[in-house]
Scaffold this motif. Structure first.
Motif, short mmCIF file in Angstrom:
data_model
loop_
_atom_site.label_atom_id
_atom_site.label_comp_id
_atom_site.label_asym_id
_atom_site.label_seq_id
_atom_site.Cartn_x
_atom_site.Cartn_y
_atom_site.Cartn_z
N ARG A 119 40.92 44.02 40.93
CA ARG A 119 40.98 45.43 40.77
C ARG A 119 41.03 46.03 39.46
NH1 ARG A 119 44.50 48.38 45.66
NH2 ARG A 119 44.41 46.87 47.31
N ALA A 168 50.38 46.77 45.86
CA ALA A 168 48.91 47.14 45.79
C ALA A 168 48.57 47.45 47.42
CB ALA A 168 47.93 46.46 45.16
N THR A 225 47.32 42.72 39.46
CA THR A 225 47.84 44.14 40.19
C THR A 225 48.65 44.84 39.45
OG1 THR A 225 48.86 42.45 41.72
CG2 THR A 225 46.91 43.70 42.46
N THR A 284 46.31 48.21 39.42
CA THR A 284 46.91 49.12 40.26
C THR A 284 48.27 49.58 40.21
OG1 THR A 284 45.75 47.91 41.90
CG2 THR A 284 47.40 49.53 42.78
#
Length: 447
Positions: free
Chosen positions: A75, A259, A312, A316
């Motif tokens: 991400r 996440a 993450t 995130t």
């Protein structure tokens, strides 16, 4: 087998993908593109392939599957995209299309899920793992190198050598009547490999003044299913957890699970949209505790800890800062950073099992960095990353041996009482909550 996609689902997927303007800003941040230098292994390249797949202009073949499956779902591209493309949603949608066209491709994911998601499956694994260790078979196989260096030997390297738990039970504080209720998300792999970290997190939260509530009917977050294209299965797990936790605040120990929990409103129509505020890493909740800020005992000996930041957590969850601030409260602890390398360590859920070559190439810079830093311990707040890092160091063989006094400081709180560990040739990989709980300052007896 999942039903054929509805036209509305395809329309939504294409609309999300069409937001990508192919500007290439994401390319330097994508670990797989930096590794392979192939457009099909970049976010915009994968989006283009999914656009073709959804519109029927691209035929599914092994190369297309390899490009889409090669993504580690870190991400990082989401953070830098100027068009705010929901890349993770597009990727999961593309993999769901592949799963509908080729149901057999989910066989490995379903096999892993069948063992991990079931409480009985985890219990059987735990028993087998314990017998394997205590029988001496693990020691014998590793000492003799009988398994060689093939795929089987690599899989065996992920079996931990010992359970990093502490025998002395940690006391629970009695919460005040107005204490904030909170629950700890146990997950599946964390429940299997890091039960000590779960207990430690509950004790830390309790010491910080939270009212920790047990949530018995919780289960797997569904990340394995979601990223394999098994959206219906992921949705069912999301509904189970939403019902189990109700409106409780949720503290997580694994950033990948966190996440996924925050994605629940996208998976379950009408689900609570407040998951962004309710789901946070354990360090975030602990750092913001004002009623009873945590204090830690000074270390008897200086300790150097190498910090691994899961993708993450950096992207995130944005929890890296809170964890660093929490660790900085322990006098005598030195935190050193593992070099970023390609960004991702390659664990990525089950990726380090299904894509061994790519995962190990991404791990190599991390292992080199750890060898240069020579830390006493490695901290990682993501169970998959921890297993991958520990197995990589195990396969790499002996490096520099640590002094026994340093190893003892990893396990032993400042107040003493624990026996030192045997000397090791590689630093242990621990969840930071496990270590922090042992350093908690205890109330001094009245004179």
């Amino acid at each position: 087998m999942s039903a054929a996609p509805e036209p509305q689902q395809l329309t939504s997927l294409i609309a999300d993908a069409d937001l990508c303007v192919k500007c290439a800003i994401c390319l330097p941040h994508c670990p797989t593109y930096r590794l392979w230098r192939h457009e099909g292994d970049s976010p915009r390249g994968r989006i283009a392939l999914i656009q073709g797949l959804a519109s029927g202009l691209v035929v599914t073949d092994a190369r297309l599957e390899a490009h889409l499956d090669g993504c580690v779902s870190c991400r990082r591209c989401d953070d830098v995209c100027p068009a705010r493309v929901a890349y993770s949603r597009v990727l999961d949608g593309g993999r769901a299309l592949l799963a509908r066209q080729r149901p057999g491709r989910t066989r490995t994911a379903r096999g892993l899920a069948a063992v991990l998601v079931s409480g009985k499956g985890r219990a059987l694994l735990r028993i087998a793992w314990t017998l394997y260790r205590r029988s001496g078979l693990q020691w014998l196989l590793r000492r003799t190198g009988w398994l060689g260096r093939g795929r089987l030997a690599r899989l065996e390297s992920f079996v931990p050598e010992r359970v990093w738990s502490f025998e002395v039970p940690l006391p629970r504080e009695v919460p005040a009547a107005h204490a904030t209720p909170i629950a700890v998300f146990r997950g599946c792999a964390t429940d299997l490999f890091e039960r000590d970290a779960i207990a430690a997190t509950e004790s830390l939260l309790s010491a910080a003044g939270y009212a920790v509530r047990p949530v018995v009917r919780q289960g797997c977050c569904g990340a394995l299913h979601q990223h394999a294209g098994m959206i219906d299965d992921a949705r069912a797990l999301a509904q189970r957890n939403l019902a189990a936790f109700g409106d409780l605040r949720i503290a997580t120990l694994t950033s990948g699970c966190a996440a996924t929990l925050r994605d629940y409103p996208q998976l379950v129509p009408g689900a609570d949209g407040d998951m962004q505020a309710r789901v946070r890493e354990f360090s975030d909740w602990l750092l913001q505790a004002q009623a009873r800020p945590l204090a830690f005992e000074p270390l008897q000996r200086p300790l150097r800890a190498a910090l691994h930041v899961p993708c993450t957590a950096a992207s995130t969850m944005k929890s890296e800062g809170s964890l660093r601030a929490l660790l900085a409260r322990v006098p005598g602890l030195e935190i050193v950073d593992i070099d970023a390398g390609l960004g991702c360590c390659g664990a990525a859920g089950s990726h380090f099992i299904t894509h061994p070559e790519q995962a190990d190439r991404m791990l190599a810079p991390k292992l080199d960095s750890i060898a240069r830093l020579a830390p006493d311990v490695v901290f990682s707040a993501n169970v998959g990353c921890s297993l991958h890092l520990a197995a990589g160091m195990r396969r790499a063989g002996p490096t520099a041996s640590e002094p026994a006094s340093r190893v003892q400081a990893i396990r032993e709180p400042a107040s003493g009482g624990q026996a030192p560990l045997a000397q090791r040739s590689a630093p242990p990989v621990l969840h930071p909550a496990t270590w922090l709980a042992r350093q908690l300052a205890r109330p001094r007896p009245a004179p």
